[in-house]
Write a protein that holds these residues in place. Structure first.
Motif, PDB file in Angstrom:
ATOM      1  N   ASP A  87      -0.424   3.104   8.771  1.00  0.00           N
ATOM      2  CA  ASP A  87      -1.487   3.068   7.768  1.00  0.00           C
ATOM      3  C   ASP A  87      -0.926   2.538   6.444  1.00  0.00           C
ATOM      4  N   ILE A  88      -1.795   2.407   5.470  1.00  0.00           N
ATOM      5  CA  ILE A  88      -1.419   1.845   4.176  1.00  0.00           C
ATOM      6  C   ILE A  88      -0.470   2.778   3.441  1.00  0.00           C
ATOM      7  N   ASP A  89      -0.638   4.085   3.593  1.00  0.00           N
ATOM      8  CA  ASP A  89       0.255   5.039   2.929  1.00  0.00           C
ATOM      9  C   ASP A  89       1.694   4.876   3.409  1.00  0.00           C
ATOM     10  N   GLU A  90       1.871   4.614   4.685  1.00  0.00           N
ATOM     11  CA  GLU A  90       3.219   4.415   5.226  1.00  0.00           C
ATOM     12  C   GLU A  90       3.858   3.168   4.629  1.00  0.00           C
ATOM     13  N   PHE A  91       3.059   2.105   4.485  1.00  0.00           N
ATOM     14  CA  PHE A  91       3.568   0.895   3.837  1.00  0.00           C
ATOM     15  C   PHE A  91       3.937   1.178   2.386  1.00  0.00           C
ATOM     16  N   ALA A  92       3.076   1.886   1.664  1.00  0.00           N
ATOM     17  CA  ALA A  92       3.322   2.167   0.253  1.00  0.00           C
ATOM     18  C   ALA A  92       4.606   2.975   0.071  1.00  0.00           C
ATOM     19  N   THR A  93       4.847   3.917   0.950  1.00  0.00           N
ATOM     20  CA  THR A  93       6.081   4.704   0.889  1.00  0.00           C
ATOM     21  C   THR A  93       7.294   3.812   1.136  1.00  0.00           C
ATOM     22  N   ALA A  94       7.206   2.916   2.117  1.00  0.00           N
ATOM     23  CA  ALA A  94       8.315   2.019   2.431  1.00  0.00           C
ATOM     24  C   ALA A  94       8.585   1.049   1.284  1.00  0.00           C
ATOM     25  N   ALA A  95       7.529   0.616   0.593  1.00  0.00           N
ATOM     26  CA  ALA A  95       7.686  -0.338  -0.500  1.00  0.00           C
ATOM     27  C   ALA A  95       7.996   0.338  -1.830  1.00  0.00           C
ATOM     28  N   GLY A  96       7.942   1.662  -1.864  1.00  0.00           N
ATOM     29  CA  GLY A  96       8.231   2.380  -3.098  1.00  0.00           C
ATOM     30  C   GLY A  96       7.097   2.348  -4.098  1.00  0.00           C
ATOM     31  N   VAL A  97       5.853   2.325  -3.607  1.00  0.00           N
ATOM     32  CA  VAL A  97       4.681   2.259  -4.467  1.00  0.00           C
ATOM     33  C   VAL A  97       3.979   3.607  -4.449  1.00  0.00           C
ATOM     34  N   ASP A  98       3.604   4.099  -5.617  1.00  0.00           N
ATOM     35  CA  ASP A  98       2.837   5.334  -5.713  1.00  0.00           C
ATOM     36  C   ASP A  98       1.356   4.956  -5.764  1.00  0.00           C
ATOM     37  N   LEU A  99       0.609   5.316  -4.725  1.00  0.00           N
ATOM     38  CA  LEU A  99      -0.805   4.932  -4.663  1.00  0.00           C
ATOM     39  C   LEU A  99      -1.630   5.593  -5.759  1.00  0.00           C
ATOM     40  N   ALA A 100      -1.156   6.711  -6.313  1.00  0.00           N
ATOM     41  CA  ALA A 100      -1.878   7.347  -7.410  1.00  0.00           C
ATOM     42  C   ALA A 100      -1.803   6.495  -8.680  1.00  0.00           C
ATOM     43  N   GLU A 101      -0.721   5.749  -8.848  1.00  0.00           N
ATOM     44  CA  GLU A 101      -0.575   4.886 -10.016  1.00  0.00           C
ATOM     45  C   GLU A 101      -1.321   3.565  -9.845  1.00  0.00           C
TER      46      GLU A 101
END
Length: 100
Positions: free
Chosen positions: A54-68
């Motif tokens: 899912d997108i959250d897994e990608f965001a974690t791998a890329a070092g992106v905080d989805l809340a920001e």
């Protein structure tokens, strides 16, 4: 009534979503909050560990905080890659055929 558009054109507000399981590091790095280093790390993890769930897994791998970056989920898609066609494998339909 909406105005008619010529065939093959899109409305100016249409945004294509970037597929995290198919995009290159350069394509991912243009997204808000995703650096080239983070995108490269995510692509490496996808290469060795398989597609993102899912997108959250990608965001974690890329070092992106989805809340920001609340716009990021609206710009991304997470499609599972299609299996390559194997002509030697028998055809097995996904649906069952039932006698009625």
């Amino acid at each position: 009534m909406l105005p008619l558009l010529p065939p093959g054109t899109r409305p100016p507000t249409f945004v294509d979503r970037v597929d995290v399981n198919a995009a290159t590091a350069e394509e991912l790095s243009v997204l808000p909050g995703v650096s080239l280093e983070g995108a490269s790390r995510a692509v490496d993890l996808r290469t060795f560990g398989g597609p993102f769930a899912d997108i959250d897994e990608f965001a974690t791998a890329a070092g992106v905080d989805l809340a920001e970056h609340p716009r990021l989920p609206n710009l991304l898609a997470c499609h599972k890659p299609q299996k390559p066609y194997n002509p030697a494998a028998p055809y097995l339909p996904d649906a069952r055929i039932l006698d009625v």
